[in-house]
Motif scaffolding. Sequence first.
Motif, mmCIF file in Angstrom:
data_model
loop_
_atom_site.group_PDB
_atom_site.id
_atom_site.type_symbol
_atom_site.label_atom_id
_atom_site.label_comp_id
_atom_site.label_asym_id
_atom_site.label_seq_id
_atom_site.Cartn_x
_atom_site.Cartn_y
_atom_site.Cartn_z
ATOM 1 N N ARG A 50 37.734 -0.448 44.183
ATOM 2 C CA ARG A 50 36.423 -0.817 44.718
ATOM 3 C C ARG A 50 36.433 -2.218 45.307
ATOM 4 O O ARG A 50 35.480 -2.626 45.968
ATOM 5 N N ALA A 51 37.507 -2.988 45.094
ATOM 6 C CA ALA A 51 37.528 -4.384 45.526
ATOM 7 C C ALA A 51 37.812 -4.550 47.009
ATOM 8 O O ALA A 51 37.542 -5.608 47.573
ATOM 9 N N GLY A 52 38.400 -3.565 47.676
ATOM 10 C CA GLY A 52 38.745 -3.748 49.080
ATOM 11 C C GLY A 52 39.003 -2.432 49.779
ATOM 12 O O GLY A 52 38.938 -1.351 49.185
ATOM 13 N N THR A 53 39.343 -2.534 51.054
ATOM 14 C CA THR A 53 39.620 -1.359 51.877
ATOM 15 C C THR A 53 40.876 -1.606 52.692
ATOM 16 O O THR A 53 41.225 -2.754 53.008
ATOM 17 N N HIS A 54 41.546 -0.510 53.044
ATOM 18 C CA HIS A 54 42.730 -0.594 53.885
ATOM 19 C C HIS A 54 42.326 -0.567 55.349
ATOM 20 O O HIS A 54 41.473 0.231 55.763
ATOM 21 N N GLY A 55 42.958 -1.426 56.127
ATOM 22 C CA GLY A 55 42.691 -1.468 57.549
ATOM 23 C C GLY A 55 43.650 -0.606 58.330
ATOM 24 O O GLY A 55 44.506 0.098 57.775
ATOM 25 N N ALA A 56 43.533 -0.668 59.644
ATOM 26 C CA ALA A 56 44.399 0.124 60.516
ATOM 27 C C ALA A 56 45.859 -0.299 60.396
ATOM 28 O O ALA A 56 46.766 0.491 60.672
ATOM 29 N N ASP A 57 46.085 -1.551 59.995
ATOM 30 C CA ASP A 57 47.459 -2.040 59.830
ATOM 31 C C ASP A 57 48.069 -1.631 58.500
ATOM 32 O O ASP A 57 49.214 -1.967 58.207
ATOM 33 N N GLY A 58 47.296 -0.901 57.667
ATOM 34 C CA GLY A 58 47.799 -0.452 56.383
ATOM 35 C C GLY A 58 47.666 -1.459 55.271
ATOM 36 O O GLY A 58 48.020 -1.164 54.121
ATOM 37 N N LYS A 59 47.167 -2.646 55.556
ATOM 38 C CA LYS A 59 47.025 -3.683 54.532
ATOM 39 C C LYS A 59 45.666 -3.591 53.850
ATOM 40 O O LYS A 59 44.674 -3.181 54.456
ATOM 41 N N LEU A 60 45.633 -4.005 52.592
ATOM 42 C CA LEU A 60 44.410 -4.000 51.803
ATOM 43 C C LEU A 60 43.700 -5.339 51.977
ATOM 44 O O LEU A 60 44.275 -6.396 51.701
ATOM 45 N N SER A 61 42.453 -5.309 52.432
ATOM 46 C CA SER A 61 41.659 -6.522 52.612
ATOM 47 C C SER A 61 40.725 -6.698 51.422
ATOM 48 O O SER A 61 39.938 -5.803 51.103
ATOM 49 N N VAL A 62 40.808 -7.867 50.774
ATOM 50 C CA VAL A 62 39.949 -8.178 49.631
ATOM 51 C C VAL A 62 39.379 -9.582 49.802
ATOM 52 O O VAL A 62 39.904 -10.398 50.574
ATOM 53 N N PHE A 63 38.296 -9.865 49.074
ATOM 54 C CA PHE A 63 37.701 -11.206 49.040
ATOM 55 C C PHE A 63 38.135 -11.905 47.759
ATOM 56 O O PHE A 63 38.110 -11.316 46.667
ATOM 57 N N VAL A 64 38.521 -13.169 47.881
ATOM 58 C CA VAL A 64 38.786 -14.017 46.723
ATOM 59 C C VAL A 64 37.935 -15.275 46.857
ATOM 60 O O VAL A 64 37.435 -15.600 47.944
ATOM 61 N N VAL A 65 37.763 -15.977 45.742
ATOM 62 C CA VAL A 65 37.033 -17.244 45.750
ATOM 63 C C VAL A 65 38.058 -18.364 45.861
ATOM 64 O O VAL A 65 38.940 -18.495 44.995
ATOM 65 N N ASN A 66 37.972 -19.161 46.946
ATOM 66 C CA ASN A 66 38.955 -20.232 47.127
ATOM 67 C C ASN A 66 38.563 -21.472 46.329
ATOM 68 O O ASN A 66 37.536 -21.479 45.625
ATOM 69 N N ASP A 67 39.347 -22.513 46.462
ATOM 70 C CA ASP A 67 39.111 -23.740 45.682
ATOM 71 C C ASP A 67 37.806 -24.433 46.056
ATOM 72 O O ASP A 67 37.288 -25.251 45.277
ATOM 73 N N GLU A 68 37.272 -24.130 47.227
ATOM 74 C CA GLU A 68 36.031 -24.753 47.671
ATOM 75 C C GLU A 68 34.801 -23.936 47.279
ATOM 76 O O GLU A 68 33.680 -24.263 47.671
ATOM 77 N N GLY A 69 35.019 -22.835 46.530
ATOM 78 C CA GLY A 69 33.896 -22.005 46.115
ATOM 79 C C GLY A 69 33.371 -21.117 47.218
ATOM 80 O O GLY A 69 32.200 -20.701 47.177
#
Length: 407
Positions: A310-329
């Motif tokens: 449920r965290a992400g989806t695969h794109g046309a390039d076959g890679k999984l795209s997800v969101f993370v929280v970076n050091d800047e919030g």
Amino acid sequence: MKNDNRHWFKQSLLVIALLASHGAQADGPPAGGPPTAQSRSVGIIEVEQQSVPIIVELPGRSVAYEQANIRPRVEGVVIEKLYEPGKLVEKGTPLFQLDDSTYQASVATYEASVAEAEADLPVKQAAYDRAKKLEGSGYTSDDVDSAKSSLASAKATLQTAEAALKYARTQLSWTTITAPIQGIVDVSDVSLGDLVTAGQSDNLTTVTTLDPIYVDMVAPVAEVLKMRRNIEKGLVQEGTKLSASLQLSNGETYQGTGMLVSSSPTVSTTTGVVTARFQFDNPDHVILPGMFIQGTLQPGTQQAYLIPQRAGTHGADGKLSVFVVNDEGKAEIVKLDTLGSYNNNWIVTSGLTAHQQLIVDGQKNLVEGSDVDPVLVTIQQDGTTVDVDPADSSASAHSAQMTQLEK
């Protein structure tokens, strides 16, 4: 009168100023209050590398553990069927009876030949003994040699008769056709009164051993080589036993685990696959020879991150795209390579760091670079998320996350 107006005007200005000051305080965020409208609350988990089983699904086909085609070894007419089709028989159980009158006559004939040879042998032995004893006084050396030759001929005749009798008895025993193995007997392909011959190509019936049973699974040689390289590099920890489970054609999972019997040392020149044979217990005869089956193997384990689907989806390039929280919030998109799935999670070996905050809830319509307020959550079996109690320690919260991911 003018002084009163001035006093009223000053009081009005004071009230307006107080109201404006109160309104400005109401619009600002109170200390320790909820995030501003520009910050979005999202549910996150902290990812951690763990030992993940490698699951490989391969097509397969079941093969009989043993199967014997029943053919006659002597010629004869079928006079009796001695079994029930579909029943389990033991090794040596009679299946068919052929007319044995001819073979009984042959046995009687050779028994007579043996008896005659046995009666003649003592006579020849006595003649030789007498000639040998009286050699030079009534018997010449030629007489002795002749007696010796007759004795040897009598012995050979007896041996020939005994061998012929033994073969005649063997042929007689072959008129009763028995099961060479334990198994289930198929329906008969002959009828009473049919004439069968030795070495014919048509089967009388078939006996098949169904418990245990073999399942041959095929794997592309490229996948086999890739697995071996990963094991050599230490990326995959090879299992002590290579086991398999089965899924039948009706979608049912077979309740049993098979063990590897052998792996083919060669690659098919037509299909480019390697065959591995597994043996399964089959007491209820659920698996029948010739069935197409989907096999699931676990050749080993690897260190990887489990990313909820449920965290992400695969794109046309076959890679999984997800969101993370970076050091800047802020929300940041990360693209990952996946190595299959495990229990509703994507398997990822690189692209993340330990304890990195992965957004698993609230990412819908989220834009990269948005300010986010991360809230630690756990994922339930039904796919919903539940906030982690802030009073819980980080260790217990992480343990709860991992438990839910592995389910």
